[in-house]
Design a protein around this motif. Structure first.
Motif, mmCIF file in Angstrom:
data_model
loop_
_atom_site.group_PDB
_atom_site.id
_atom_site.type_symbol
_atom_site.label_atom_id
_atom_site.label_comp_id
_atom_site.label_asym_id
_atom_site.label_seq_id
_atom_site.Cartn_x
_atom_site.Cartn_y
_atom_site.Cartn_z
ATOM 1 N N ALA A 83 29.004 36.373 44.346
ATOM 2 C CA ALA A 83 30.442 36.674 44.451
ATOM 3 C C ALA A 83 30.953 37.281 43.151
ATOM 4 O O ALA A 83 31.722 38.248 43.163
ATOM 5 N N ASP A 84 30.520 36.730 42.014
ATOM 6 C CA ASP A 84 30.909 37.320 40.714
ATOM 7 C C ASP A 84 30.468 38.780 40.655
ATOM 8 O O ASP A 84 31.217 39.667 40.237
ATOM 9 N N ARG A 85 29.234 39.019 41.065
ATOM 10 C CA ARG A 85 28.692 40.386 40.988
ATOM 11 C C ARG A 85 29.427 41.337 41.928
ATOM 12 O O ARG A 85 29.588 42.522 41.618
ATOM 13 N N ALA A 86 29.847 40.819 43.083
ATOM 14 C CA ALA A 86 30.581 41.673 44.028
ATOM 15 C C ALA A 86 31.863 42.173 43.367
ATOM 16 O O ALA A 86 32.246 43.345 43.498
ATOM 17 N N ILE A 87 32.523 41.272 42.653
ATOM 18 C CA ILE A 87 33.777 41.636 41.979
ATOM 19 C C ILE A 87 33.505 42.638 40.859
ATOM 20 O O ILE A 87 34.166 43.676 40.752
ATOM 21 N N ALA A 88 32.500 42.349 40.037
ATOM 22 C CA ALA A 88 32.185 43.253 38.925
ATOM 23 C C ALA A 88 31.768 44.625 39.469
ATOM 24 O O ALA A 88 32.149 45.663 38.911
ATOM 25 N N THR A 89 31.034 44.641 40.565
ATOM 26 C CA THR A 89 30.570 45.908 41.132
ATOM 27 C C THR A 89 31.735 46.756 41.608
ATOM 28 O O THR A 89 31.782 47.966 41.379
ATOM 29 N N ARG A 90 32.700 46.132 42.284
ATOM 30 C CA ARG A 90 33.883 46.892 42.731
ATOM 31 C C ARG A 90 34.573 47.536 41.543
ATOM 32 O O ARG A 90 34.942 48.707 41.582
ATOM 33 N N GLU A 91 34.765 46.746 40.495
ATOM 34 C CA GLU A 91 35.509 47.282 39.346
ATOM 35 C C GLU A 91 34.695 48.344 38.619
ATOM 36 O O GLU A 91 35.257 49.308 38.093
ATOM 37 N N LEU A 92 33.379 48.184 38.598
ATOM 38 C CA LEU A 92 32.533 49.209 37.972
ATOM 39 C C LEU A 92 32.600 50.515 38.761
ATOM 40 O O LEU A 92 32.698 51.598 38.182
ATOM 41 N N ALA A 93 32.531 50.402 40.085
ATOM 42 C CA ALA A 93 32.598 51.617 40.911
ATOM 43 C C ALA A 93 33.929 52.312 40.683
ATOM 44 O O ALA A 93 34.001 53.542 40.545
ATOM 45 N N ARG A 94 35.002 51.526 40.621
ATOM 46 C CA ARG A 94 36.325 52.122 40.375
ATOM 47 C C ARG A 94 36.355 52.811 39.015
ATOM 48 O O ARG A 94 36.902 53.900 38.863
ATOM 49 N N GLU A 95 35.758 52.140 38.022
ATOM 50 C CA GLU A 95 35.824 52.710 36.669
ATOM 51 C C GLU A 95 34.985 53.983 36.552
ATOM 52 O O GLU A 95 35.438 54.984 35.991
ATOM 53 N N VAL A 96 33.782 53.956 37.068
ATOM 54 C CA VAL A 96 32.931 55.147 36.977
ATOM 55 C C VAL A 96 33.620 56.312 37.699
ATOM 56 O O VAL A 96 33.654 57.439 37.208
ATOM 57 N N ALA A 97 34.215 56.026 38.855
ATOM 58 C CA ALA A 97 34.920 57.081 39.594
ATOM 59 C C ALA A 97 36.084 57.619 38.766
ATOM 60 O O ALA A 97 36.271 58.832 38.638
#
Ligand code: GLU
Ligand code: MG
Length: 443
Positions: free
Chosen positions: A199-213
């Motif tokens: 669950a932690d990773r799911a949250i970090a992944t969403r924010e990473l995808a948003r940031e890279v975009a």
């Protein structure tokens, strides 16, 4: 060369009932100092809606204070997103000022649910979140590439390799960033891990995808339906069990579809409570545009084998090269999307599954076929019920299931219902395309 013009900041974060990750940034030196007592947080923040309003009434009002305690090992940091400064988030737990757990902390709720399952059965949960999203092109007139195509991936370059690099460095163990079926749609997957870490990773992944975009001048949107009739963005939660020695404990070659007795009872519990828990796992108005037949999402209380219309899908196992089925075997929960809070989504699945195990429920029938073409008698014969068709219906199903509401403190349920009612109220008068457009920007 060191950059003297910025001070690196780490944000201590919490994810709320609107599925938004919020927090407070501190310097690295301060992070160590606040490790024990955390930073301040406000109870009513739990009742923030995605529209930057606070649901009113709510059980907390303007009074009270909490501490948000960083869980230092749950830190996701990388300097590979291409941003000017490091991406750095530390997952936090909300507690009272004296350290007692706060009933509104969804991360704590998940820890408690996992501990309850382990105490009752000796089982731990491995999980992973498969998340779909749209990567909006810089120029909205850009036509979409072909589904799953190499060209669509390369057109978005360096989005995918940069997201993979960021996830790797942050310790997320990415499996794939791929172009999906929908227009401008991508999917990101990661290796299974202990359920809290997942669950932690799911949250970090969403924010990473948003940031890279964002760094590339684009926008990643995880909204459940980017447009009313577009392909939906699902969050598919894969889960399996391991025993006290870390051995796989969900697979039984002689069980229906390979399900062990405990896994069958767990699935039965999830299906029994699915209409109610959908309120947590698909918690927005547009979530229900996605949860309809023929969307490859979820629309009935349905356990199926390798069928992407089933709400619980028994996933395939590969025996090529002598691979061990038990190590791969897992079930996928498909009635979730990214307007939901990953901790709450997993808590609901685990608590419902545990209720199935303690209630000694029989493994549900594996249904094949298309429930949307079945008449009432056939649906009843298979034990299939339609999932709620709107957020108000889901909230009604939640309120009507005392087992589900009983997993939480009344103040938490009151907060959840308040946020969701405020969301429904806020959208009154907007048509479905306008609602999709709003969520596309919010998520
Ligand atoms: N986009 C589908 C959904 O909304 C899922 C497609 C797939 O099976 O990957 O859940
Ligand atoms: Mg997919």
């Amino acid at each position: 060369m060191a950059d003297w013009t910025t001070t690196p900041l780490a944000s201590i974060v919490t994810t709320d009932l609107a599925g938004i990750t919020r927090g407070r940034p501190v310097t690295h030196e301060r992070l160590e100092r606040v490790a024990t007592a955390g930073v301040g947080w406000v109870p009513a923040n739990l009742c923030l809606t995605p529209f930057n309003t606070i649901a009113d009434p709510n059980p907390w009002g303007s009074s009270g204070d909490l501490r948000l305690i960083p869980d230092l090992p749950a830190r996701y940091a990388t300097d590979r997103t291409g941003a000017d400064t490091q991406f750095d988030m530390v997952m936090g737990d909300l507690v009272e000022l004296d350290g007692r757990p706060w009933p509104g902390c969804t991360r704590t709720q998940l820890k408690d649910a996992l501990a309850a399952l382990k105490a009752a059965t000796g089982l731990s949960v491995l999980a992973t979140f498969e998340q779909e999203f749209q990567l909006a092109p810089a120029d909205p007139a850009t036509p979409p590439g072909h589904a799953f195509s190499f060209e669509a991936l390369r057109r978005a370059d360096p989005f995918a390799p940069r997201l993979v690099a960021s996830m790797e460095q942050a310790g997320i163990e990415p499996e794939m960033v791929l172009t999906e079926y929908g227009d401008h749609q991508f999917e990101v997957t990661q290796a299974p891990a202990d359920a809290l870490v997942a669950a932690d990773r799911a949250i970090a992944t969403r924010e990473l995808a948003r940031e890279v975009a964002r760094v590339l001048g684009r926008r990643a949107s995880f909204a459940p339906k980017p447009a009313r009739h577009a392909v939906g963005n699902g969050v598919h939660v894969h889960f399996s069990f391991v025993d006290g020695q870390g051995r796989p404990a969900m697979y039984d070659a002689s069980g229906p579809g390979g399900l062990s007795g405990a896994a069958g009872a767990f699935c039965a519990g999830v299906l029994r409570h699915l209409p109610a828990i959908t309120a947590f796992t698909a918690p927005s108005v547009p979530s229900y545009y996605r949860l309809a037949p023929h969307n490859w999402s979820a629309s009935y209380t349905w356990l199926g084998q390798c069928d992407r219309e089933a709400s619980l899908r028994i996933c395939p196992v590969v025996t090529l090269g002598g691979r061990d089925p038990a190590r791969q075997y897992n079930v996928e929960y498909r009635a979730a999307d990214a307007t939901g809070n990953p901790y709450l989504t997993l808590t609901a699945i685990v608590r419902a599954g545990l209720a199935g195990i303690t209630g000694k429920l029989a493994t549900p029938p594996l249904v094949s076929g298309d429930p949307s073409t079945m008449d009432a008698a056939e649906l009843a014969r298979h034990g299939l019920k339609r999932l709620p068709e709107s957020l108000p219906d889901a909230l009604a199903a939640l309120k009507a299931d005392p087992v589900v509401t009983g997993w939480f403190q009344p103040s938490f349920i009151e907060s959840f219902l308040g946020v969701k009612r405020a969301e429904i109220e806020f959208l009154k008068g907007r048509d479905e395309p306008a609602i999709c457009a709003a969520y596309r920007m919010l998520y």
